[in-house]
Motif scaffolding. Structure first.
Motif, PDB file in Angstrom:
ATOM      1  N   ALA A  31      47.072 -39.212  80.898  1.00 26.40           N
ATOM      2  CA  ALA A  31      47.346 -40.412  81.700  1.00 26.40           C
ATOM      3  C   ALA A  31      48.476 -41.234  81.099  1.00 26.40           C
ATOM      4  CB  ALA A  31      46.074 -41.259  81.808  1.00 26.40           C
ATOM      5  N   VAL A  32      48.497 -41.335  79.777  1.00 27.30           N
ATOM      6  CA  VAL A  32      49.598 -42.034  79.112  1.00 27.30           C
ATOM      7  C   VAL A  32      50.917 -41.323  79.388  1.00 27.30           C
ATOM      8  CG1 VAL A  32      50.569 -42.596  76.846  1.00 27.30           C
ATOM      9  CG2 VAL A  32      48.160 -43.061  77.320  1.00 27.30           C
ATOM     10  N   GLY A  33      50.903 -39.998  79.305  1.00 26.64           N
ATOM     11  CA  GLY A  33      52.111 -39.234  79.616  1.00 26.64           C
ATOM     12  C   GLY A  33      52.572 -39.439  81.045  1.00 26.64           C
ATOM     13  N   LEU A  34      51.633 -39.472  81.981  1.00 25.93           N
ATOM     14  CA  LEU A  34      51.985 -39.734  83.381  1.00 25.93           C
ATOM     15  C   LEU A  34      52.713 -41.068  83.533  1.00 25.93           C
ATOM     16  CD1 LEU A  34      48.778 -38.552  85.280  1.00 25.93           C
ATOM     17  CD2 LEU A  34      51.114 -37.853  85.834  1.00 25.93           C
ATOM     18  N   GLY A  35      52.170 -42.093  82.905  1.00 25.18           N
ATOM     19  CA  GLY A  35      52.792 -43.409  83.006  1.00 25.18           C
ATOM     20  C   GLY A  35      54.183 -43.451  82.408  1.00 25.18           C
ATOM     21  N   LEU A  36      54.356 -42.821  81.251  1.00 27.47           N
ATOM     22  CA  LEU A  36      55.659 -42.853  80.598  1.00 27.47           C
ATOM     23  C   LEU A  36      56.674 -41.969  81.319  1.00 27.47           C
ATOM     24  CD1 LEU A  36      54.587 -42.821  76.862  1.00 27.47           C
ATOM     25  CD2 LEU A  36      55.324 -44.754  78.240  1.00 27.47           C
ATOM     26  N   GLY A  37      56.218 -40.828  81.841  1.00 27.60           N
ATOM     27  CA  GLY A  37      57.117 -39.986  82.620  1.00 27.60           C
ATOM     28  C   GLY A  37      57.605 -40.698  83.868  1.00 27.60           C
ATOM     29  N   ALA A  38      56.710 -41.432  84.502  1.00 27.00           N
ATOM     30  CA  ALA A  38      57.103 -42.218  85.671  1.00 27.00           C
ATOM     31  C   ALA A  38      58.038 -43.360  85.276  1.00 27.00           C
ATOM     32  CB  ALA A  38      55.859 -42.771  86.364  1.00 27.00           C
ATOM     33  N   LEU A  39      57.772 -43.971  84.114  1.00 26.42           N
ATOM     34  CA  LEU A  39      58.559 -45.123  83.686  1.00 26.42           C
ATOM     35  C   LEU A  39      60.040 -44.778  83.529  1.00 26.42           C
ATOM     36  CD1 LEU A  39      58.624 -48.074  82.725  1.00 26.42           C
ATOM     37  CD2 LEU A  39      58.177 -47.223  80.413  1.00 26.42           C
ATOM     38  N   ASP A  40      60.345 -43.608  82.995  1.00 28.82           N
ATOM     39  CA  ASP A  40      61.745 -43.219  82.800  1.00 28.82           C
ATOM     40  C   ASP A  40      62.524 -43.314  84.110  1.00 28.82           C
ATOM     41  OD1 ASP A  40      61.298 -42.761  80.147  1.00 28.82           O
ATOM     42  OD2 ASP A  40      61.152 -40.585  80.317  1.00 28.82           O
ATOM     43  N   LEU A  41      61.956 -42.754  85.167  1.00 26.91           N
ATOM     44  CA  LEU A  41      62.645 -42.753  86.458  1.00 26.91           C
ATOM     45  C   LEU A  41      62.620 -44.139  87.102  1.00 26.91           C
ATOM     46  CD1 LEU A  41      64.192 -40.925  88.329  1.00 26.91           C
ATOM     47  CD2 LEU A  41      62.040 -40.254  89.407  1.00 26.91           C
ATOM     48  N   LEU A  42      61.531 -44.859  86.927  1.00 33.46           N
ATOM     49  CA  LEU A  42      61.437 -46.200  87.506  1.00 33.46           C
ATOM     50  C   LEU A  42      62.445 -47.154  86.872  1.00 33.46           C
ATOM     51  CD1 LEU A  42      57.556 -46.577  87.786  1.00 33.46           C
ATOM     52  CD2 LEU A  42      59.194 -46.224  89.646  1.00 33.46           C
ATOM     53  N   VAL A  43      62.683 -46.981  85.586  1.00 28.50           N
ATOM     54  CA  VAL A  43      63.678 -47.821  84.921  1.00 28.50           C
ATOM     55  C   VAL A  43      65.068 -47.541  85.488  1.00 28.50           C
ATOM     56  CG1 VAL A  43      64.865 -48.180  82.720  1.00 28.50           C
ATOM     57  CG2 VAL A  43      62.376 -48.171  82.802  1.00 28.50           C
ATOM     58  N   VAL A  44      65.364 -46.277  85.747  1.00 32.10           N
ATOM     59  CA  VAL A  44      66.650 -45.926  86.360  1.00 32.10           C
ATOM     60  C   VAL A  44      66.781 -46.595  87.725  1.00 32.10           C
ATOM     61  CG1 VAL A  44      68.042 -44.034  87.282  1.00 32.10           C
ATOM     62  CG2 VAL A  44      66.833 -43.752  85.107  1.00 32.10           C
ATOM     63  N   ALA A  45      65.716 -46.515  88.532  1.00 29.90           N
ATOM     64  CA  ALA A  45      65.752 -47.126  89.862  1.00 29.90           C
ATOM     65  C   ALA A  45      65.884 -48.644  89.774  1.00 29.90           C
ATOM     66  CB  ALA A  45      64.489 -46.750  90.629  1.00 29.90           C
ATOM     67  N   PHE A  46      65.171 -49.252  88.832  1.00 30.02           N
ATOM     68  CA  PHE A  46      65.210 -50.714  88.675  1.00 30.02           C
ATOM     69  C   PHE A  46      66.615 -51.180  88.303  1.00 30.02           C
ATOM     70  CE2 PHE A  46      64.611 -54.830  86.868  1.00 30.02           C
ATOM     71  CZ  PHE A  46      63.448 -55.350  87.402  1.00 30.02           C
TER      72      PHE A  46
END
Length: 421
Positions: A240-255
């Motif tokens: 679950a931690v990996g899921l959140g961090l994997g998503a965060l990388d792309l979300l930061v790019v979008a943000f």
């Protein structure tokens, strides 16, 4: 619940960890080999792209490389536990380095066939030597005291985090001077030299538990998660931690793209790494009263809450601060999961237990990136951040609920009940 106990003056420090006989040498050689893991992914991606002129081929090759590495990680760890690092690690590292060398030579000039590159990527990923799990198993021998082991795992996690920051920077230098294929070749040399140096450490013969066991009894069977509640919970929360961090990388790019500051993504991700390093060192230095199984869902929930807060950031600086706070929980979550893995199994299966945690994190990270890629253009960014935070929060709640239920069952059953953990 998580209040640290008063630390006596003789509490072990990080310096004590490194002063342990043979620890600095063993740790240093493992880091030398693991630096390859920070270099190879980016170098290979760029090399395949340059050789084929296609981002899709490069992305596909890296997906195959990563999938083979992640899926077969427990099997490779089982070989280490079965035959010992001295026997299993050198041929594994040698084959991996040889395949990386072939990939480097194949991509040195344009025109490499995509099918050949894909096949080589799968083969190389399948042979990735588990230097991280091996080193964490060795830490159990070097630091048998649980508090010293906590500090060792924290130091290991922070150092590994820095390798993943340093690796891409080195690739940038290599690409500027020569080309990305040279970076792949450098990764092959690093992992081979590091693995050979690691197995020559004096502590490695003492870790060949499987060989000692074969003299008296059959070798330990391959580790299964079923029936080992502590390890199963650690794997679940780590995924679950990996899921959140994997998503965060792309979300930061979008943000950052939506704020028209795409270059700021490096600063946001640097804040994550810095927060993780600070959190890991601070966490490892504290003498906790609570058990690792109690702490794991708490730090996972802290990470989830910080990710959710990042999604409502009104400005870039607020996002950087929120992501830095999220980073404070990353290394502690992984350190705690590795401690649980270590204490959940017998000595002959520790490498496999650590590999399961490592596999869960990597698989979760890849899955989080893939799912977020499908959602980020279809849903509001704030909702995407909330969905990225949800797995860590839900898994933390599930682990707490399961632990409470087991405690109530044990109380009802009485002192003679046998735990199913």
């Amino acid at each position: 619940m998580l209040t640290p106990s008063p630390a006596p003056s003789r509490a072990p420090s990080y310096a004590t960890v490194l002063r342990t006989p043979h620890a600095a040498r063993t740790f240093g050689t493992s880091l030398l080999g693991r630096l390859s893991y920070g270099i190879v992914p980016l170098a290979l991606l760029l090399a395949v792209k340059d050789a084929t002129g296609s981002y899709s081929v490069a992305g596909g090759a890296m997906a195959l490389f990563g999938a083979a590495s992640v899926v077969l990680s427990p099997a490779r760890a089982a070989l280490i536990d079965r035959h010992g690092p001295r026997r299993a690690l050198p041929p594994m590292a040698g084959l991996y380095a040889a395949l990386l060398t072939v990939l480097a030579l194949t991509t040195w000039q344009p025109g490499a066939p995509p099918l050949v590159l894909g096949a080589l990527a799968v083969a190389a990923g399948a042979c990735t030597p588990p230097l991280g799990p091996v080193m964490r198993t060795l830490w159990s021998s070097l630091a048998p005291d649980r508090e010293l082991l906590q500090r060792a795992y924290s130091l290991d996690g922070v150092a590994e985090e820095l390798l993943y920051v340093t690796g891409p920077l080195l690739v940038g230098i290599v690409v500027t001077v020569t080309g990305p294929s040279a970076g792949v070749l450098a990764g092959a040399v690093l992992v081979f030299v590091g693995a050979l140096a690691l197995v020559t450490s004096p502590v490695v013969p003492r870790r060949m538990i499987a060989e000692e066991a074969r003299a008296d009894a059959p070798a330990a069977p391959r580790l299964r998660l079923h029936g080992i509640a502590g390890l199963r919970h650690a794997v679940l929360v780590t995924a679950a931690v990996g899921l959140g961090l994997g998503a965060l990388d792309l979300l930061v790019v979008a943000f950052t793209d939506r704020l028209h500051h795409p270059a700021a993504v490096s600063w946001v991700l640097a804040a994550l790494s810095a927060g993780s390093a600070v959190g890991g060192l601070a966490y490892g230095a504290v003498r906790w009263k609570s058990s690792s199984r109690v702490r794991l869902p708490v730090v996972a929930a802290g990470l989830g809450a910080a990710l959710m807060a990042a999604g409502v950031s009104p400005h870039l600086y607020v996002l950087i601060a929120a992501v830095a706070v999220a980073g404070l929980f990353v290394a502690p979550a992984l350190t705690t999961a590795y401690l649980i893995a270590d204490e959940s199994v017998d000595a002959g299966r520790r490498t496999q237990a650590g590999a399961w945690v490592n596999t869960a994190f990597n698989a979760g990270s890849s899955g989080g990136t893939a799912v977020t890629g499908l959602l980020v253009d279809r849903l509001p960014l704030t909702l995407c951040f909330a969905l990225a935070a949800a797995p860590a929060l839900l898994c933390a709640a599930a682990v707490v609920r399961t632990g409470a239920r087991r405690s109530r069952s044990a109380e009802v059953a009485g002192p003679d009940a046998v735990s199913g953990a």
